[in-house]
Motif scaffolding. Structure first.
Motif, short mmCIF file in Angstrom:
data_model
loop_
_atom_site.label_atom_id
_atom_site.label_comp_id
_atom_site.label_asym_id
_atom_site.label_seq_id
_atom_site.Cartn_x
_atom_site.Cartn_y
_atom_site.Cartn_z
N MET A 32 0.92 -1.05 -0.08
CA MET A 32 0.06 0.09 0.00
C MET A 32 0.96 1.32 -0.06
O MET A 32 1.66 1.41 1.00
CB MET A 32 -0.98 -0.06 1.27
CG MET A 32 -1.67 1.49 1.10
SD MET A 32 -3.03 1.54 -0.10
CE MET A 32 -4.20 0.19 0.48
N VAL A 33 0.64 2.06 -1.07
CA VAL A 33 1.68 3.38 -1.30
C VAL A 33 0.76 4.54 -0.78
O VAL A 33 -0.15 4.82 -1.41
CB VAL A 33 1.99 3.47 -2.55
CG1 VAL A 33 3.03 4.78 -2.74
CG2 VAL A 33 2.89 2.11 -3.21
N ILE A 34 1.15 5.07 0.30
CA ILE A 34 0.58 6.23 1.13
C ILE A 34 1.21 7.37 0.70
O ILE A 34 2.31 7.41 1.00
CB ILE A 34 0.32 6.20 2.51
CG1 ILE A 34 -0.61 4.79 3.03
CG2 ILE A 34 -0.27 7.14 2.95
CD1 ILE A 34 -0.72 4.49 4.30
N HIS A 35 0.59 8.32 -0.33
CA HIS A 35 1.44 9.25 -0.82
C HIS A 35 0.75 10.58 -0.88
O HIS A 35 -0.77 10.59 -0.92
CB HIS A 35 1.75 9.01 -2.24
CG HIS A 35 0.57 8.83 -3.19
ND1 HIS A 35 0.26 9.84 -3.85
CD2 HIS A 35 -0.19 7.73 -3.46
CE1 HIS A 35 -0.83 9.30 -4.64
NE2 HIS A 35 -1.03 8.28 -4.46
N GLN A 36 1.26 11.67 -0.73
CA GLN A 36 1.04 13.11 -1.08
C GLN A 36 0.61 13.27 -2.51
O GLN A 36 1.12 12.59 -3.27
CB GLN A 36 1.78 14.16 -0.39
CG GLN A 36 3.09 14.18 -1.07
CD GLN A 36 4.20 15.21 -0.86
OE1 GLN A 36 4.53 15.10 0.40
NE2 GLN A 36 4.66 16.20 -1.37
N VAL A 80 3.95 1.61 2.27
CA VAL A 80 5.16 2.55 1.89
C VAL A 80 4.84 3.88 2.07
O VAL A 80 3.57 4.34 1.65
CB VAL A 80 5.66 2.13 0.36
CG1 VAL A 80 6.69 3.12 0.03
CG2 VAL A 80 6.12 0.81 0.38
N GLY A 81 5.52 4.74 2.65
CA GLY A 81 5.24 6.14 2.67
C GLY A 81 5.90 7.09 1.77
O GLY A 81 7.15 7.04 1.74
N LEU A 110 2.36 9.90 9.17
CA LEU A 110 0.85 9.13 8.98
C LEU A 110 1.24 7.76 8.74
O LEU A 110 0.61 6.58 9.24
CB LEU A 110 0.18 9.92 8.20
CG LEU A 110 -1.29 9.05 7.58
CD1 LEU A 110 -2.31 8.89 8.85
CD2 LEU A 110 -1.80 9.71 6.28
N ALA A 111 2.07 7.41 7.66
CA ALA A 111 2.33 6.01 7.15
C ALA A 111 2.85 5.15 8.10
O ALA A 111 2.42 4.13 8.18
CB ALA A 111 3.06 6.19 5.67
N GLY A 112 3.89 5.64 8.89
CA GLY A 112 4.34 4.83 10.16
C GLY A 112 3.23 4.46 10.96
O GLY A 112 3.20 3.31 11.73
N PHE A 113 2.45 5.50 11.32
CA PHE A 113 1.37 5.10 12.38
C PHE A 113 0.28 4.17 11.87
O PHE A 113 -0.28 3.15 12.65
CB PHE A 113 0.74 6.39 13.07
CG PHE A 113 -0.43 6.13 14.13
CD1 PHE A 113 0.22 5.58 15.32
CD2 PHE A 113 -1.68 6.47 13.76
CE1 PHE A 113 -0.62 5.23 16.38
CE2 PHE A 113 -2.38 5.93 15.08
CZ PHE A 113 -1.91 5.39 16.24
N VAL A 114 0.15 4.44 10.62
CA VAL A 114 -1.02 3.43 9.86
C VAL A 114 -0.32 2.01 9.79
O VAL A 114 -0.83 1.05 10.15
CB VAL A 114 -1.31 3.83 8.40
CG1 VAL A 114 -1.76 2.40 7.71
CG2 VAL A 114 -1.97 4.87 8.26
N ALA A 115 0.96 1.67 9.64
CA ALA A 115 1.62 0.55 9.73
C ALA A 115 1.75 0.04 11.18
O ALA A 115 1.62 -1.25 11.46
CB ALA A 115 3.15 0.67 9.27
#
Length: 368
Positions: A45-49, A106-107, A116-121
């Motif tokens: 999952m690529v979490i991106h701006q 992946v953030g 955010l991506a780190g907390f999601v993971a």
């Protein structure tokens, strides 16, 4: 602290170990190191701006070549990403994609997105792997390295979070060259902070050529990034969960977070940190632990790259209340990291309220 995190270079990529637990890879072609974390059948999952179309597409191509399944989830830019509603949307995307503990987040973006991506993971299924691809100077030297993750609440910044270290951090300096100059300069505050608390060579490099330090394509920027990352790697190796020495990385942050909160996050983080360091130096001078010459150096080096050194916004009452809610406070006692000299940080607990007010007034009346 002298080089506890091992650093090496291979094929133009400089790799800095964080306690032997993971590496930060800095250099052209760093994206290739993502392949080490891909596998046949692994969902990513690529979490991106917004606005990172080309990089996200290249990343997804690598996932598919490895036989994996690529998903993307766009989130807002800057602090708007660190909102509980955005967090819930990311959780929903993972659930709809059938993500398991064997899969990967992946953030891609600035420091807020990697937070955010780190907390999601960290929170999905009580912890899945994350790889961070910071695309801002602030992201690579601060947010993406060290395992801190978090989101904001109405009551304060980063009050909800977890320690969750990435499997790797990848940064190609070319990704930084699209940054707007004010954002790049803002990121320099965290670099300069590392100079004041541990590595004075950083200050020497900035002072020698402030214009080059503000140019993402200049060779000195790569050196500044590596030195700042090394400082953080060395500190985190000894103290992941901020039980002791890691607190020094918060230099300038107590006042900075108060500014960010009362300004409803309209201030860039690095700009607030720059003012926060001047406030901490003013506080240290007034508490008798720091010489005025080092305070003057704060204003000079920060001002040389265009960072603010004063704040004339909210009144003292609002800022004082915000600092009382800072996560470093203990009960009613405020705790600050201050310097006794360059490279010599220490903790200052419960400073006199009048001294705090005097430091605030000094920061408010100083010309940036």
């Amino acid at each position: 602290m002298t080089g506890a995190g091992a650093a090496g270079a291979s094929h133009g990529i400089r790799s800095i170990s964080v306690g032997g637990r993971y590496e930060v890879h800095i250099g052209a072609g760093a994206l290739h190191r993502l392949d080490e974390h891909l596998a046949d059948g692994r969902r990513v999952m690529v979490i991106h701006q917004p606005g990172r179309t080309e990089l996200v597409a290249a990343l997804c191509d690598r996932v598919r070549v490895a036989g994996g399944e690529a998903h993307t989830h766009e989130v807002p830019d800057a602090e708007a990403a660190k909102d509980v509603r955005v967090l819930a949307g990311a959780w929903a995307a993972l659930g709809q994609g059938g993500f398991t503990r064997n899969d990967l987040v992946v953030g891609v973006g600035g420091g807020a997105v990697t937070d955010l991506a780190g907390f999601v993971a960290a929170s999905w299924l009580r912890g899945v792997d994350v790889v961070q691809l910071p695309t801002s100077l602030l992201g690579v030297v601060d947010a993406a390295v060290g395992g801190k993750t978090g989101i904001n609440t109405a009551e304060g910044k980063n009050l909800v979070g977890a320690f969750h270290e990435p499997r790797a951090v990848l940064c190609d300096p070319a990704w930084l060259q699209t940054m707007a100059r004010p954002d790049l300069v803002s990121g320099l505050a965290e670099v300069i902070k590392c100079g004041f608390i541990v590595d004075p060579v950083i200050l020497d490099l900035v002072e020698a050529d402030p214009a080059a330090a503000c140019d993402a394509g200049a060779p000195v920027v790569g050196e500044l990034i590596a030195r700042a990352v090394q400082v953080k790697a060395d500190v985190v190796e000894h103290d992941l969960t901020e039980a002791g020495i890691r607190e020094i990385l918060n230099y300038g942050h107590t006042f900075a977070h108060a500014i960010e909160q009362v300004e409803d996050y309209r201030w860039r983080h690095g700009d607030a940190v720059a003012v926060g360091m001047v406030f901490a130096a003013e506080l240290a001078v007034r508490s008798g632990v720091l010489s005025p010459a080092v305070l003057d150096r704060h204003r000079a080096v920060l001002g040389s790259v265009g960072l603010p050194t004063s704040y004339a916004g909210s009144d003292w009452t609002a800022l004082r209340e915000a600092m009382a809610r800072d996560k470093k406070a203990r009960g009613a006692v405020l705790r600050f990291i201050v310097l006794s000299d360059v490279g010599s940080p220490q903790r200052l607990e419960g400073p006199d309220e009048q001294v705090l007010l005097e430091a605030f007034r000094a920061v408010g009346t100083t010309t940036s």
